[in-house]
Motif scaffolding. Structure first.
Motif, PDB file in Angstrom:
ATOM      1  N   TYR A  85       3.192   0.808   6.704  1.00 50.50           N
ATOM      2  CA  TYR A  85       3.534   1.173   5.335  1.00 50.50           C
ATOM      3  C   TYR A  85       4.807   0.434   4.896  1.00 50.50           C
ATOM      4  CZ  TYR A  85       5.174   3.888   1.351  1.00 50.50           C
ATOM      5  OH  TYR A  85       5.635   4.258   0.110  1.00 50.50           O
ATOM      6  N   LEU A  86       5.770   0.344   5.797  1.00 49.79           N
ATOM      7  CA  LEU A  86       7.015  -0.366   5.466  1.00 49.79           C
ATOM      8  C   LEU A  86       6.766  -1.851   5.235  1.00 49.79           C
ATOM      9  CD1 LEU A  86       9.600   1.231   7.948  1.00 49.79           C
ATOM     10  CD2 LEU A  86       9.256   1.758   5.521  1.00 49.79           C
ATOM     11  N   HIS A  87       5.849  -2.440   6.017  1.00 52.04           N
ATOM     12  CA  HIS A  87       5.553  -3.869   5.893  1.00 52.04           C
ATOM     13  C   HIS A  87       4.585  -4.159   4.749  1.00 52.04           C
ATOM     14  CE1 HIS A  87       6.638  -4.287  10.432  1.00 52.04           C
ATOM     15  NE2 HIS A  87       7.705  -4.375   9.650  1.00 52.04           N
ATOM     16  N   GLY A  88       3.943  -3.123   4.239  1.00 53.68           N
ATOM     17  CA  GLY A  88       3.023  -3.313   3.126  1.00 53.68           C
ATOM     18  C   GLY A  88       1.668  -3.853   3.512  1.00 53.68           C
ATOM     19  N   GLN A  89       1.379  -3.936   4.800  1.00 55.54           N
ATOM     20  CA  GLN A  89       0.082  -4.452   5.248  1.00 55.54           C
ATOM     21  C   GLN A  89      -0.253  -3.857   6.607  1.00 55.54           C
ATOM     22  OE1 GLN A  89      -0.278  -8.706   6.156  1.00 55.54           O
ATOM     23  NE2 GLN A  89      -2.149  -8.762   4.933  1.00 55.54           N
ATOM     24  N   SER A  90      -1.497  -3.419   6.758  1.00 52.78           N
ATOM     25  CA  SER A  90      -1.915  -2.791   8.007  1.00 52.78           C
ATOM     26  C   SER A  90      -2.871  -3.713   8.750  1.00 52.78           C
ATOM     27  CB  SER A  90      -2.602  -1.448   7.719  1.00 52.78           C
ATOM     28  OG  SER A  90      -2.970  -0.821   8.916  1.00 52.78           O
ATOM     29  N   THR A  91      -2.342  -4.445   9.707  1.00 49.86           N
ATOM     30  CA  THR A  91      -3.162  -5.357  10.510  1.00 49.86           C
ATOM     31  C   THR A  91      -3.053  -4.986  11.983  1.00 49.86           C
ATOM     32  OG1 THR A  91      -1.350  -6.943  10.778  1.00 49.86           O
ATOM     33  CG2 THR A  91      -2.829  -7.257   8.895  1.00 49.86           C
ATOM     34  N   ILE A  92      -4.072  -5.375  12.727  1.00 46.87           N
ATOM     35  CA  ILE A  92      -4.074  -5.149  14.169  1.00 46.87           C
ATOM     36  C   ILE A  92      -4.834  -6.289  14.822  1.00 46.87           C
ATOM     37  CG2 ILE A  92      -6.159  -3.695  14.114  1.00 46.87           C
ATOM     38  CD1 ILE A  92      -4.828  -2.017  16.363  1.00 46.87           C
ATOM     39  N   SER A  93      -4.319  -6.803  15.910  1.00 47.48           N
ATOM     40  CA  SER A  93      -4.956  -7.918  16.603  1.00 47.48           C
ATOM     41  C   SER A  93      -6.238  -7.463  17.291  1.00 47.48           C
ATOM     42  CB  SER A  93      -3.995  -8.515  17.636  1.00 47.48           C
ATOM     43  OG  SER A  93      -3.740  -7.567  18.670  1.00 47.48           O
TER      44      SER A  93
END
Length: 314
Positions: A85-93
């Motif tokens: 949420y802080l980074h503004g993007q939800s990604t996962i490898s």
């Protein structure tokens, strides 16, 4: 091979409850609050059980293991959700997604089995109180916990490896709060029909078998409780059992809805809420359910607070 290599190099985008909500900040704050409650309460319960000798009995040993599992469970997703949420993007490898699936299945499967063993503990305590220390000796308690972890680990390892071997050549957007098998299989560009049926059977086995054992145990327990001559003893037994049954209903209700109900009864928003419930909400509620309704735990807490606030004698 090309599809596999492409999948390995790419990350997934998690489009879960934060993206679907009109108020993502409020949702994130709620998740963070529940996470802090879960961590503080479960750590405190672990400390109380470890420090107070009156709680060094099988019932509280198993409860400490449940708190440990809840503590691990909530750390799988909540910190990452807050950072995303802080980074503004939800990604996962790709590897991170596989590891998350493995952790969820391992901890969740271990908790499923442990709850069944906890019902057996209550069955022995109420139906065979004079033989309780014989049946529930420390070596047997440890074997129950070890069995829970081993069965869950083996199930998680097999399903994680098989799930992640599929080529994911479609969109990399997972419409879910975290990496779980059902939403991930929707991205596979291979026929997963047979494997989805296997996942359904395995999920049903890990949930229905322990749940059946719990229901059988408590049927016998309640029968014994209602035949107790002492009203006080009956109330104490019912209070102890009701705490465990409340935890069982909360956890199994959400997990069965997620993994056992046919896909026709699912929708994306519902699955996100269910996952949030048994991974984030339940770990925060479990220690409160056990502690607020348990005189032994409350007594240990008062004793600890009394030591902390007592002034040193001059």
């Amino acid at each position: 091979m090309e599809l596999w290599n492409t999948t390995m190099e790419n990350s997934f985008f998690l489009l879960g409850i934060l993206q679907d909500s009109k108020y993502p900040g409020l949702v994130c704050a709620t998740i963070t609050f529940l996470y802090l409650v879960a961590v503080i309460c479960n750590v405190l319960l672990l400390l109380l059980i470890a420090m107070d000798k009156r709680l060094h009995v099988p019932m509280y040993f198993l409860l400490s293991q449940l708190s440990l599992m809840d503590l691990l469970y909530t750390n799988v997703i909540s910190p990452k959700t807050f950072l995303d949420y802080l980074h503004g993007q939800s990604t996962i490898s790709f590897s991170g997604c596989g590891f998350q699936i493995f952790l969820i299945l391992t901890i969740g499967g271990a908790e499923d089995t442990l709850l069944a063993f906890m019902s057996y503990d209550r069955y022995i305590a109420i139906r065979h109180p004079l033989k309780y220390t014989v049946f529930m000796r420390p070596k047997f308690c440890w074997s129950m916990v070890t069995t829970s972890w081993i069965l869950a680990f083996m199930n998680a390892l097999v399903h994680t490896i098989y799930t992640m071997h599929f080529p994911f050549c479609r969109t990399r957007e997972i419409s879910h709060l975290l990496c779980e098998i059902p939403p991930l299989l929707k991205l596979a560009c291979a026929d997963t029909t047979k494997y989805q049926f296997i996942v359904y059977i395995a999920g049903a086995a890990f949930l229905i078998i322990p749940l059946s054992a719990i229901l059988a145990s408590y049927t016998l327990v309640l029968n014994a409780v209602f035949h107790m001559p002492s009203t006080q003893g009956r109330q104490k037994a019912l209070l102890t059992c009701s705490s465990h049954l409340t935890v069982v209903i909360l956890y199994y209700g959400a997990a069965v809805s997620m993994y056992v109900l046919p896909s026709a009864y699912h929708n994306l928003q519902q699955d996100n809420i269910l996952s949030m419930f048994y991974i984030i909400i339940t770990p925060a509620l479990n220690p409160l359910i056990y502690s607020l309704r348990n005189k032994d735990v409350l007594g240990a807490l008062k004793k600890l607070l009394g030591k902390g606030t007592s002034a040193p004698k001059l």
